[in-house]
Scaffold this active site. Sequence first.
Site, short mmCIF file in Angstrom:
data_model
loop_
_atom_site.label_atom_id
_atom_site.label_comp_id
_atom_site.label_asym_id
_atom_site.label_seq_id
_atom_site.Cartn_x
_atom_site.Cartn_y
_atom_site.Cartn_z
N TYR A 58 9.15 -122.01 12.38
CA TYR A 58 9.46 -122.00 10.94
C TYR A 58 9.20 -123.37 10.29
O TYR A 58 9.76 -123.65 9.22
CB TYR A 58 10.90 -121.56 10.73
N GLU A 63 0.80 -117.52 14.62
CA GLU A 63 2.11 -117.00 15.03
C GLU A 63 2.01 -116.17 16.31
O GLU A 63 2.90 -116.24 17.16
CB GLU A 63 2.72 -116.17 13.89
N PHE A 89 17.45 -123.59 3.25
CA PHE A 89 17.99 -122.65 4.24
C PHE A 89 17.46 -122.89 5.66
O PHE A 89 17.79 -122.14 6.57
CB PHE A 89 17.71 -121.20 3.80
N ASN A 132 17.62 -110.47 7.79
CA ASN A 132 16.78 -109.39 7.27
C ASN A 132 15.97 -108.67 8.35
O ASN A 132 14.91 -108.13 8.10
CB ASN A 132 15.91 -109.91 6.11
N LYS A 152 14.51 -109.62 14.81
CA LYS A 152 15.37 -110.81 14.78
C LYS A 152 16.73 -110.52 15.45
O LYS A 152 17.06 -109.36 15.71
CB LYS A 152 15.54 -111.24 13.32
N HIS A 197 10.66 -110.15 11.09
CA HIS A 197 9.65 -111.07 10.56
C HIS A 197 8.30 -110.37 10.52
O HIS A 197 8.00 -109.58 11.40
CB HIS A 197 9.54 -112.30 11.46
N ARG A 253 3.76 -106.01 6.02
CA ARG A 253 4.63 -106.55 4.97
C ARG A 253 5.16 -105.42 4.09
O ARG A 253 6.31 -105.44 3.65
CB ARG A 253 3.88 -107.58 4.11
P1 IDP Z 1 9.60 -113.56 4.78
O1 IDP Z 1 10.29 -113.44 6.14
O2 IDP Z 1 9.81 -112.34 3.94
O3 IDP Z 1 8.15 -113.97 4.91
P2 IDP Z 1 10.12 -116.32 4.00
O4 IDP Z 1 10.19 -116.78 2.59
O5 IDP Z 1 8.91 -116.66 4.81
O6 IDP Z 1 10.36 -114.72 3.99
O7 IDP Z 1 11.43 -116.86 4.73
C1 IDP Z 1 11.53 -116.83 6.15
C2 IDP Z 1 12.91 -116.33 6.51
O8 IDP Z 1 13.88 -117.28 6.06
C3 IDP Z 1 13.33 -115.03 5.84
O9 IDP Z 1 12.83 -113.88 6.48
C4 IDP Z 1 14.84 -115.12 5.92
O10 IDP Z 1 15.34 -114.82 7.22
C5 IDP Z 1 15.06 -116.60 5.64
N1 IDP Z 1 15.25 -116.87 4.20
C6 IDP Z 1 14.32 -116.81 3.22
N2 IDP Z 1 14.82 -117.14 2.02
C7 IDP Z 1 16.14 -117.41 2.23
C8 IDP Z 1 17.21 -117.81 1.39
O11 IDP Z 1 17.06 -117.99 0.17
N3 IDP Z 1 18.43 -117.99 1.99
C9 IDP Z 1 18.63 -117.82 3.34
N4 IDP Z 1 17.64 -117.46 4.16
C10 IDP Z 1 16.40 -117.25 3.64
MG MG Z 2 7.33 -115.70 5.71
#
Ligand code: IDP
Ligand code: MG
Length: 138
Positions: free
Chosen positions: A50, A127, A58, A113, A10, A116, A86
């Site tokens: 997304y 994807e 968010f 984070n 990212k 992805h 994961r």
């Molecule tokens: P993942 O990437 O671990 O699968 P997802 O729930 O699919 O997590 O969320 C997609 C992305 O959205 C996350 O990687 C993160 O960048 C962002 N995200 C997820 N939850 C939050 C939140 O509570 N606040 C802000 N950004 C979030």
């Molecule tokens: Mg996800």
Amino acid sequence: MKERTLAILKPDCLEKRVQGKVIQHIIDAGFGIKGMRLLSLSEDSAKKFYAVHKERPFYVELVAYMTSGPVIPLCLEKDNAVADFRKLIGATNPANAEEGTIRKMYADSIERNIVHGSDSPENAKNEISHFFKDSDLV
Ligand code: IDP
Ligand code: MG
């Protein structure tokens, strides 16, 4: 054929200039790289990628973040690639991620984070096709 998953390094990963280190962790964990690109996501493309999160609070911020700089999508291959990747990246929120995971080592927040990873083999197929044609993959 082994299982495939989609990774995206990212914008924060490239901003921090740790993309080389993260790719090395991925290689060391036994993943084969079948495809790799460097690109900037358009708003349209990020929204589409997304779309499953479009009702989440968010979503707008997530699209802004993902379009804030270049990203590196990777098509990865390995036995059990989806679940193993994961595991390698750790929990969405780096505060909850296990020691030694990529997010624990490099990520700042639940949003920023670093990486992805697809969450199921079926989603991985969709994807991967967001970024790669079959003929792009080695
Ligand atoms: P993942 O990437 O671990 O699968 P997802 O729930 O699919 O997590 O969320 C997609 C992305 O959205 C996350 O990687 C993160 O960048 C962002 N995200 C997820 N939850 C939050 C939140 O509570 N606040 C802000 N950004 C979030
Ligand atoms: Mg996800």
